[in-house]
Scaffold this active site. Structure first.
Site, PDB file in Angstrom:
ATOM      1  N   GLY A   1       0.781  -1.234   0.000  1.00  0.00           N
ATOM      2  CA  GLY A   1       0.000   0.000   0.000  1.00  0.00           C
ATOM      3  C   GLY A   1       0.811   1.280   0.000  1.00  0.00           C
ATOM      4  O   GLY A   1       0.238   2.372  -0.022  1.00  0.00           O
TER       5      GLY A   1
ATOM      6  N   CYS B   1     -16.952   4.542 -25.680  1.00  0.00           N
ATOM      7  CA  CYS B   1     -18.269   5.176 -25.643  1.00  0.00           C
ATOM      8  C   CYS B   1     -18.769   5.307 -24.212  1.00  0.00           C
ATOM      9  O   CYS B   1     -19.728   4.633 -23.800  1.00  0.00           O
ATOM     10  CB  CYS B   1     -19.251   4.370 -26.483  1.00  0.00           C
ATOM     11  SG  CYS B   1     -18.697   4.224 -28.171  1.00  0.00           S
TER      12      CYS B   1
HETATM   13  C1  PLP Z   1      -2.920  -5.404  -3.317  1.00  0.00           C
HETATM   14  C2  PLP Z   1      -2.194  -5.951  -2.158  1.00  0.00           C
HETATM   15  C3  PLP Z   1      -0.879  -5.550  -1.893  1.00  0.00           C
HETATM   16  C4  PLP Z   1      -0.150  -4.510  -2.698  1.00  0.00           C
HETATM   17  O1  PLP Z   1      -0.724  -3.242  -2.635  1.00  0.00           O
HETATM   18  P1  PLP Z   1       0.061  -1.984  -3.250  1.00  0.00           P
HETATM   19  O2  PLP Z   1      -0.810  -0.835  -2.986  1.00  0.00           O
HETATM   20  O3  PLP Z   1       0.235  -2.256  -4.710  1.00  0.00           O
HETATM   21  O4  PLP Z   1       1.371  -1.917  -2.569  1.00  0.00           O
HETATM   22  C5  PLP Z   1      -0.234  -6.147  -0.827  1.00  0.00           C
HETATM   23  N1  PLP Z   1      -0.837  -7.073  -0.053  1.00  0.00           N
HETATM   24  C6  PLP Z   1      -2.110  -7.472  -0.272  1.00  0.00           C
HETATM   25  C7  PLP Z   1      -2.727  -8.492   0.603  1.00  0.00           C
HETATM   26  C8  PLP Z   1      -2.826  -6.932  -1.330  1.00  0.00           C
HETATM   27  O5  PLP Z   1      -4.094  -7.322  -1.546  1.00  0.00           O
END
Ligand code: PLP
Length: 417
Positions: free
Chosen positions: A235, A341
Site C-alpha cells: 500500500g 463510448c
Molecule cells: C494489493 C495488495 C498488496 C499490494 O498493494 P500496493 O498498494 O500495490 O502496494 C499487498 N498485499 C495485499 C494483501 C494486497 O491485496
C-alpha cells in the site's frame, strides 16, 4: 514536474511507438530496481523480506526482474501463483493472500507447498485445516488482522477499517489463533495486515503495527509461541500528480520499533511502490476538437487500457513526448479523453498542455502498477503491448493482443447440451 516523474528518452519512445504501435506500456527496469533497493535500505536495521504484489503488474518479465532481486511474491489467486511459478519463483517464496480463496485454489496452493497462507476468516481457517489434513501436508498459516485503522486514500483502496470485508477482527484473533494451534497440520507463523493502497501516512502503518504488536503479546500470553513473522502488507504510496508519496524511511521508522519489540521477521508486500513510477502509458493523439466550450484531445488509449482515472478518480501527470511539442511556448487547457463510448472515459481533465496535433505522442506517468493488470477488452479493443527498457535497449515483453484473440473460446453456433 513533480518528484517521481519518469522522463524516458523521447527518441527511444518514438522508436517504440513506431515499432510496436500505441497504446503501449513502457517500463524502466532501473526504476523498479532502485525502488526495491530503497526499501531494503530503509528496513536495513531489522530482519525483513519483501514479497512483491503480483496484482500490481504480473508480467512474466517483470516477475523475473523482481525475482532476480531476491524478492518473493504476494499472490491473491491461483492465476497469480502459476504466473509466479512460470517466472521461476520457488513455492516457498509465495505468500497467498486474499479474502475469497476457493477450495480449488487452496488445494492447488497447499499441494504446491506455498510459503505462507494468510487466512482472512474463521471459515477459511476450517477449510485450510480440512485440506491440509486430507493432503497430510503441514501448512504455514498467517492471520490477516483487520486492525481497524482508517487512512486517507480513495474509499475503494481502504481495506483496514472495521466494517470492511478484509481480515479477522481484532477481538477474534486470539480465538482464531488457538483454533489454528488445535489443527494438527497447521502452523501459525505470522500475524499480518494490509490497510489499503496509495497510503501516504506513515502514522497509519505505525498505528496498525502497534496493534499487531499488542496482539502478538496477547497471543504469547495465551500460549501461542510459534510466530516467526509480522506482515505489514503493501500500500505504500508513490508520488503522483504533484502529491508526495510515502517516504520509505519514515515508514520504516514508524514500524521498526514494534518489529524490534516482537523480535519477529518483518514481511513487506509492496506492489505499486516497486513498479508504479517505473511505468508510463504511451498513447498517440488522434483528434483535437472543441465542443461546448471545452477542448478535447482524443487519444488512442481509453479506460479499458488504463482504468485508474475513471475508476478511482486518480490523477496522473500527462506529458508530451518529444521536443517539438514540449518546447512550444503556448499552452491550452484540454481534457485528454479516450475512444470508448463512455463519458467517464478520460485520462486527465483540465490539463495544461502545449497545443497538440494529431500524431503527437503523450506519456501517462505513474502507470506501471494497476495499469495493464486492470485493463480489459471493453469495446472489443485488444489489450496494449508492454515494453521493458534496460540499458538503453528495449524489448517487447507482451505482444499487443490480436483482434482474433478477442473471441477466443466463443462460438457463432452454440452446441446445446
Ligand atoms: C494489493 C495488495 C498488496 C499490494 O498493494 P500496493 O498498494 O500495490 O502496494 C499487498 N498485499 C495485499 C494483501 C494486497 O491485496
Amino acid at each position: 514536474m513533480g518528484e517521481g516523474v519518469l522522463i524516458l528518452p523521447p527518441d527511444l519512445v518514438e522508436r517504440i511507438a513506431a515499432t510496436v504501435g500505441t497504446p503501449t506500456y513502457v517500463y524502466s527496469a532501473d526504476v523498479a530496481r532502485s525502488q526495491v533497493a530503497t526499501l531494503h535500505r530503509a528496513f536495513d536495521p531489522v530482519p525483513h523480506r519483501i514479497h512483491y504484489s503480483v496484482k500490481a503488474n504480473g508480467n512474466l518479465t517483470i516477475l523475473g526482474l523482481v525475482r532476480s532481486l531476491g524478492v518473493g511474491v504476494d499472490i491473491v489467486s491461483v492465476g497469480e501463483m502459476r504466473r509466479a511459478i512460470v517466472a521461476g519463483f520457488e513455492a516457498d517464496g509465495l505468500v497467498f493472500s486474499g479474502v475469497g480463496k476457493t477450495r480449488a485454489e487452496l488445494e492447488e496452493a497447499i499441494a504446491a507447498d506455498v510459503g505462507l497462507v494468510n487466512i482472512e476468516s474463521e471459515d477459511e481457517l476450517e477449510l485450510v485445516a480440512e485440506i491440509a489434513a486430507l493432503q497430510q501436508r503441514s501448512v504455514r498459516v498467517g492471520i490477516r488482522v483487520n486492525p481497524d485503522v482508517t487512512t486517507q486514500t480513495h474509499p475503494y483502496t481502504q481495506t483496514g477499517a472495521a466494517g470492511m470485508k478484509f481480515g479477522v477482527p481484532e477481538d477474534r484473533v486470539l480465538e482464531t489463533a488457538q483454533r489454528v494451534l488445535r489443527a494438527p497440520y497447521l502452523d501459525l507463523v505470522c500475524l499480518g495486515m494490509h490497510i489499503g493502497s496509495q497510503i501516504v501516512s506513515a502514522e497509519s502503518y505505525g498505528e496498525g503495527a502497534e496493534k499487531l504488536g499488542a496482539l502478538v503479546k496477547e497471543l504469547r500470553a495465551g500460549g501461542v509461541d510459534t510466530l516467526t513473522s509480522l506482515d505489514v502488507g503493501g500500500g505504500m504510496a508513490i508520488p503522483l500528480y504533484g502529491k508526495p508519496g510515502l517516504d520509505a524511511f519514515e515508514f520504516a521508522a514508524a514500524v521498526t520499533p514494534t518489529v524490534r519489540e516482537t523480535g519477529l521477521m518483518l514481511l513487506l508486500e509492496p506492489g505499486r511502490f516497486v513498479i508504479g513510477n517505473a511505468g508510463v502509458l504511451v498513447t498517440r493523439v488522434l483528434y483535437r476538437k472543441r465542443c461546448g466550450g471545452r477542448t478535447f484531445v482524443v487519444v488512442d488509449a481509453g479506460m479499458n487500457d488504463f482504468a485508474r482515472p475513471s475508476y478511482y478518480g486518480a490523477q496522473h501527470d500527462i506529458v508530451v513526448v518529444g521536443n517539438e511539442h514540449g518546447r512550444a511556448e503556448a499552452s491550452e487547457t484540454v481534457d485528454v479523453v479516450g475512444p470508448i463510448c463512455e463519458t467517464g472515459d478520460f485520462l486527465g481533465l483540465e490539463r495544461t498542455l502545449p497545443p497538440l496535433e494529431a500524431g503527437a505522442l503523450l506519456a501517462v506517468q505513474g502507470a506501471g502498477a494497476y495499469g495493464f493488470s486492470m485493463s480489459s477488452n471493453y469495446n472489443s479493443r485488444p489489450r496494449a503491448a508492454e515494453v521493458l527498457l534496460d540499458n538503453g535497449r528495449f524489448s517487447v515483453i507482451r505482444a499487443r493482443e490480436s483482434i482474433e484473440d478477442l473471441w477466443r473460446g466463443e462460438v457463432v453456433e452454440p452446441e446445446w447440451l
